[in-house]
Design an enzyme around this catalytic site. Structure first.
Site, mmCIF file in Angstrom:
data_model
loop_
_atom_site.group_PDB
_atom_site.id
_atom_site.type_symbol
_atom_site.label_atom_id
_atom_site.label_comp_id
_atom_site.label_asym_id
_atom_site.label_seq_id
_atom_site.Cartn_x
_atom_site.Cartn_y
_atom_site.Cartn_z
ATOM 1 C CB SER A 41 -0.909 0.032 1.227
ATOM 2 O OG SER A 41 -1.737 -1.104 1.270
HETATM 3 N N1 SAH Z 1 -0.894 -4.883 3.921
HETATM 4 C C1 SAH Z 1 -0.092 -5.193 2.766
HETATM 5 C C2 SAH Z 1 -0.729 -4.755 1.463
HETATM 6 C C3 SAH Z 1 -1.579 -5.815 1.015
HETATM 7 S S1 SAH Z 1 -2.278 -5.833 -0.590
HETATM 8 C C4 SAH Z 1 1.304 -4.630 2.863
HETATM 9 O O1 SAH Z 1 1.595 -3.925 3.844
HETATM 10 O O2 SAH Z 1 2.121 -4.923 1.991
HETATM 11 C C5 SAH Z 1 -3.669 -6.857 -0.167
HETATM 12 C C6 SAH Z 1 -3.350 -8.268 0.237
HETATM 13 O O3 SAH Z 1 -4.567 -8.880 0.630
HETATM 14 C C7 SAH Z 1 -2.792 -9.119 -0.896
HETATM 15 O O4 SAH Z 1 -1.584 -9.702 -0.507
HETATM 16 C C8 SAH Z 1 -3.879 -10.178 -1.114
HETATM 17 O O5 SAH Z 1 -3.375 -11.450 -1.498
HETATM 18 C C9 SAH Z 1 -4.526 -10.225 0.251
HETATM 19 N N2 SAH Z 1 -5.900 -10.748 0.273
HETATM 20 C C10 SAH Z 1 -6.889 -10.553 -0.630
HETATM 21 N N3 SAH Z 1 -8.008 -11.191 -0.242
HETATM 22 C C11 SAH Z 1 -7.726 -11.801 0.949
HETATM 23 C C12 SAH Z 1 -8.465 -12.639 1.853
HETATM 24 N N4 SAH Z 1 -9.747 -12.983 1.632
HETATM 25 N N5 SAH Z 1 -7.849 -13.079 2.965
HETATM 26 C C13 SAH Z 1 -6.552 -12.762 3.225
HETATM 27 N N6 SAH Z 1 -5.804 -11.991 2.397
HETATM 28 C C14 SAH Z 1 -6.380 -11.514 1.281
#
Ligand code: SAH
Length: 221
Positions: free
Chosen positions: A69
Protein backbone atom coordinates in the site's frame (compact mmCIF):
# COMPACT_ATOMS: atom_id res chain seq x y z
CA UNK A 1 14.44 -11.91 -3.17
CA UNK A 2 14.79 -11.54 0.57
CA UNK A 3 18.23 -13.11 0.89
CA UNK A 4 19.73 -9.75 -0.03
CA UNK A 5 21.85 -7.94 2.51
CA UNK A 6 19.70 -5.66 4.63
CA UNK A 7 21.27 -2.25 4.83
CA UNK A 8 19.66 0.90 6.12
CA UNK A 9 22.03 3.65 5.05
CA UNK A 10 21.99 7.38 5.87
CA UNK A 11 20.58 7.92 2.42
CA UNK A 12 17.64 5.59 3.13
CA UNK A 13 17.07 7.25 6.50
CA UNK A 14 17.11 10.66 4.84
CA UNK A 15 14.63 9.60 2.18
CA UNK A 16 12.39 8.10 4.85
CA UNK A 17 12.43 11.28 6.90
CA UNK A 18 11.42 13.26 3.82
CA UNK A 19 8.61 10.79 3.14
CA UNK A 20 7.35 11.29 6.72
CA UNK A 21 7.32 15.06 6.17
CA UNK A 22 5.38 14.49 2.96
CA UNK A 23 2.67 12.36 4.56
CA UNK A 24 2.49 14.67 7.59
CA UNK A 25 1.84 17.52 5.13
CA UNK A 26 -0.99 15.42 3.63
CA UNK A 27 -2.70 15.38 7.03
CA UNK A 28 -1.24 12.57 9.17
CA UNK A 29 -0.97 13.98 12.70
CA UNK A 30 -0.27 10.98 14.95
CA UNK A 31 3.38 11.27 15.98
CA UNK A 32 3.51 7.62 17.03
CA UNK A 33 2.37 6.47 13.59
CA UNK A 34 4.92 8.73 11.88
CA UNK A 35 7.58 7.51 14.35
CA UNK A 36 6.84 3.85 13.60
CA UNK A 37 6.95 4.49 9.86
CA UNK A 38 10.19 6.42 10.23
CA UNK A 39 11.68 3.38 12.01
CA UNK A 40 10.75 0.60 9.55
CA UNK A 41 12.98 0.54 6.42
CA UNK A 42 10.31 0.31 3.70
CA UNK A 43 12.96 -0.58 1.13
CA UNK A 44 13.50 -3.94 2.88
CA UNK A 45 10.07 -4.94 1.54
CA UNK A 46 11.09 -4.24 -2.06
CA UNK A 47 13.05 -6.27 -4.53
CA UNK A 48 16.59 -4.84 -4.65
CA UNK A 49 16.17 -3.66 -8.25
CA UNK A 50 13.36 -1.32 -7.21
CA UNK A 51 14.85 0.35 -4.15
CA UNK A 52 14.48 3.83 -5.60
CA UNK A 53 10.68 3.43 -5.48
CA UNK A 54 10.54 2.58 -1.77
CA UNK A 55 10.42 6.17 -0.52
CA UNK A 56 7.93 7.61 -2.99
CA UNK A 57 4.41 8.04 -1.62
CA UNK A 58 3.05 5.42 -4.00
CA UNK A 59 1.82 1.81 -3.94
CA UNK A 60 4.13 -0.70 -5.61
CA UNK A 61 3.82 -4.28 -7.01
CA UNK A 62 5.16 -6.99 -4.69
CA UNK A 63 4.54 -10.02 -6.93
CA UNK A 64 1.59 -12.43 -7.12
CA UNK A 65 -0.45 -9.55 -8.60
CA UNK A 66 -0.45 -7.70 -5.26
CA UNK A 67 0.82 -4.34 -4.06
CA UNK A 68 2.39 -2.80 -0.98
CA UNK A 69 0.00 0.00 0.00
CA UNK A 70 0.90 3.65 -0.48
CA UNK A 71 2.67 5.00 2.65
CA UNK A 72 -0.01 7.67 3.15
CA UNK A 73 -2.69 4.97 3.12
CA UNK A 74 -0.76 2.86 5.65
CA UNK A 75 -0.46 5.90 7.91
CA UNK A 76 -4.11 6.87 7.43
CA UNK A 77 -5.50 3.43 8.25
CA UNK A 78 -3.13 3.01 11.20
CA UNK A 79 -4.12 6.39 12.60
CA UNK A 80 -7.83 5.50 12.28
CA UNK A 81 -7.30 2.34 14.34
CA UNK A 82 -6.33 4.44 17.39
CA UNK A 83 -4.11 1.73 18.87
CA UNK A 84 -2.13 1.74 22.11
CA UNK A 85 0.92 -0.36 22.96
CA UNK A 86 -0.01 -3.84 24.15
CA UNK A 87 -3.22 -4.00 22.13
CA UNK A 88 -4.14 -7.02 20.04
CA UNK A 89 -4.66 -6.22 16.38
CA UNK A 90 -5.69 -8.29 13.35
CA UNK A 91 -4.58 -7.42 9.83
CA UNK A 92 -6.34 -8.96 6.81
CA UNK A 93 -4.01 -9.02 3.76
CA UNK A 94 -0.39 -9.46 4.94
CA UNK A 95 1.03 -8.81 1.46
CA UNK A 96 4.64 -7.69 1.91
CA UNK A 97 4.38 -7.58 5.72
CA UNK A 98 5.10 -3.83 5.85
CA UNK A 99 1.83 -2.81 7.50
CA UNK A 100 2.23 -5.62 10.03
CA UNK A 101 5.72 -4.31 10.89
CA UNK A 102 4.30 -0.81 11.47
CA UNK A 103 1.68 -2.22 13.85
CA UNK A 104 4.40 -4.17 15.67
CA UNK A 105 6.50 -0.98 15.99
CA UNK A 106 3.52 0.61 17.75
CA UNK A 107 3.91 -2.08 20.40
CA UNK A 108 0.87 -4.10 19.35
CA UNK A 109 0.42 -7.86 19.36
CA UNK A 110 -0.04 -8.45 15.65
CA UNK A 111 -1.99 -11.23 13.93
CA UNK A 112 -2.03 -11.13 10.14
CA UNK A 113 -3.75 -13.30 7.50
CA UNK A 114 -2.82 -13.80 3.84
CA UNK A 115 -4.65 -15.93 1.25
CA UNK A 116 -1.71 -16.31 -1.17
CA UNK A 117 0.64 -19.09 -0.17
CA UNK A 118 3.71 -17.48 -1.74
CA UNK A 119 3.27 -14.20 0.12
CA UNK A 120 2.48 -16.03 3.36
CA UNK A 121 5.62 -18.20 3.03
CA UNK A 122 7.72 -15.15 2.28
CA UNK A 123 6.58 -13.03 5.24
CA UNK A 124 6.70 -15.96 7.65
CA UNK A 125 10.38 -16.31 6.86
CA UNK A 126 11.18 -12.63 6.39
CA UNK A 127 9.49 -10.83 9.32
CA UNK A 128 11.54 -12.74 11.96
CA UNK A 129 14.71 -11.78 10.06
CA UNK A 130 13.79 -8.13 10.58
CA UNK A 131 13.24 -8.69 14.29
CA UNK A 132 9.46 -9.12 14.10
CA UNK A 133 9.31 -12.71 15.29
CA UNK A 134 6.37 -11.79 17.53
CA UNK A 135 4.10 -11.10 14.54
CA UNK A 136 1.80 -14.10 14.08
CA UNK A 137 1.27 -14.87 10.39
CA UNK A 138 -1.58 -17.05 9.12
CA UNK A 139 -2.41 -18.59 5.76
CA UNK A 140 -6.16 -18.39 5.39
CA UNK A 141 -9.27 -16.51 4.39
CA UNK A 142 -9.43 -13.06 5.90
CA UNK A 143 -13.22 -12.87 5.49
CA UNK A 144 -13.40 -15.29 8.40
CA UNK A 145 -10.95 -13.41 10.62
CA UNK A 146 -9.30 -15.43 13.38
CA UNK A 147 -12.08 -16.51 15.74
CA UNK A 148 -9.65 -18.58 17.83
CA UNK A 149 -7.70 -15.42 18.77
CA UNK A 150 -10.62 -12.98 19.02
CA UNK A 151 -11.63 -10.53 20.36
CA UNK A 152 -9.29 -7.85 18.97
CA UNK A 153 -8.65 -4.23 19.97
CA UNK A 154 -8.59 -3.35 16.29
CA UNK A 155 -8.96 -4.95 12.85
CA UNK A 156 -7.47 -3.53 9.66
CA UNK A 157 -8.35 -4.77 6.18
CA UNK A 158 -5.78 -3.83 3.53
CA UNK A 159 -7.71 -4.98 0.43
CA UNK A 160 -10.91 -3.58 -1.07
CA UNK A 161 -13.89 -5.44 0.38
CA UNK A 162 -17.17 -5.69 -1.58
CA UNK A 163 -19.02 -5.60 1.78
CA UNK A 164 -18.25 -5.58 5.49
CA UNK A 165 -17.83 -9.20 6.68
CA UNK A 166 -19.96 -9.78 9.77
CA UNK A 167 -17.37 -12.28 11.08
CA UNK A 168 -14.88 -9.41 11.44
CA UNK A 169 -17.38 -7.18 13.28
CA UNK A 170 -18.07 -10.02 15.70
CA UNK A 171 -14.33 -10.31 16.48
CA UNK A 172 -14.06 -6.72 17.80
CA UNK A 173 -13.93 -5.90 21.49
CA UNK A 174 -16.43 -3.27 22.62
CA UNK A 175 -14.79 0.10 21.89
CA UNK A 176 -12.56 -1.37 19.14
CA UNK A 177 -12.62 -0.35 15.48
CA UNK A 178 -12.65 -2.17 12.14
CA UNK A 179 -10.91 -0.07 9.47
CA UNK A 180 -11.92 -1.38 6.05
CA UNK A 181 -12.01 0.00 2.50
CA UNK A 182 -15.42 -0.93 1.05
CA UNK A 183 -16.34 -0.92 -2.63
CA UNK A 184 -15.61 -2.52 -5.98
CA UNK A 185 -13.60 -0.19 -8.28
CA UNK A 186 -13.04 2.57 -5.75
CA UNK A 187 -13.38 2.02 -2.03
CA UNK A 188 -14.69 4.20 0.72
CA UNK A 189 -12.60 3.97 3.88
CA UNK A 190 -14.95 2.94 6.68
CA UNK A 191 -14.26 2.93 10.38
CA UNK A 192 -16.80 0.84 12.23
CA UNK A 193 -16.63 1.10 16.00
CA UNK A 194 -18.22 -1.54 18.18
CA UNK A 195 -19.93 0.76 20.63
CA UNK A 196 -21.38 -2.12 22.67
CA UNK A 197 -22.11 -5.81 22.22
CA UNK A 198 -24.87 -5.21 19.67
CA UNK A 199 -24.29 -1.62 18.59
CA UNK A 200 -21.92 -0.40 15.85
CA UNK A 201 -21.16 3.14 14.67
CA UNK A 202 -20.00 3.60 11.08
CA UNK A 203 -17.96 6.52 9.75
CA UNK A 204 -16.66 7.29 6.24
CA UNK A 205 -13.18 8.65 5.67
CA UNK A 206 -12.80 9.30 1.95
CA UNK A 207 -12.01 7.31 -1.18
CA UNK A 208 -9.09 4.98 -1.82
CA UNK A 209 -8.11 2.34 -4.35
CA UNK A 210 -6.99 -1.13 -3.22
CA UNK A 211 -6.51 -4.55 -4.81
CA UNK A 212 -9.65 -6.64 -4.15
CA UNK A 213 -10.33 -8.72 -1.06
CA UNK A 214 -10.87 -12.12 -2.68
CA UNK A 215 -12.87 -15.07 -1.49
CA UNK A 216 -11.16 -17.99 0.27
CA UNK A 217 -7.55 -19.16 -0.04
CA UNK A 218 -5.84 -18.89 -3.46
CA UNK A 219 -5.97 -22.22 -5.29
CA UNK A 220 -3.47 -21.30 -7.99
CA UNK A 221 -0.19 -21.80 -6.13
N1 SAH B 1 -0.89 -4.88 3.92
C1 SAH B 1 -0.09 -5.19 2.77
C2 SAH B 1 -0.73 -4.76 1.46
C3 SAH B 1 -1.58 -5.82 1.02
S1 SAH B 1 -2.28 -5.83 -0.59
C4 SAH B 1 1.30 -4.63 2.86
O1 SAH B 1 1.59 -3.93 3.84
O2 SAH B 1 2.12 -4.92 1.99
C5 SAH B 1 -3.67 -6.86 -0.17
C6 SAH B 1 -3.35 -8.27 0.24
O3 SAH B 1 -4.57 -8.88 0.63
C7 SAH B 1 -2.79 -9.12 -0.90
O4 SAH B 1 -1.58 -9.70 -0.51
C8 SAH B 1 -3.88 -10.18 -1.11
O5 SAH B 1 -3.37 -11.45 -1.50
C9 SAH B 1 -4.53 -10.23 0.25
N2 SAH B 1 -5.90 -10.75 0.27
C10 SAH B 1 -6.89 -10.55 -0.63
N3 SAH B 1 -8.01 -11.19 -0.24
C11 SAH B 1 -7.73 -11.80 0.95
C12 SAH B 1 -8.46 -12.64 1.85
N4 SAH B 1 -9.75 -12.98 1.63
N5 SAH B 1 -7.85 -13.08 2.97
C13 SAH B 1 -6.55 -12.76 3.23
N6 SAH B 1 -5.80 -11.99 2.40
C14 SAH B 1 -6.38 -11.51 1.28
Amino acid sequence: MHQKKLEDTYRHKGLRKKLMEEIAAKGIRDRRVLGAMNTVPRHYFFDSSFLEFAYADKPFPIGSGQTISQPYTVAFQTELLGLEAGMKVLEVGTGSGYQAAILAELGCKVFTIERQRLLYDRTREFLPRLGYAAIKTFYGDGYKGLPAFAPFDGIIVTAGAPYVPDELLQQLKPGAALVIPVGEEIQEMKRIIRVSDKEFREESHGNFRFVPLLKSKAKDE
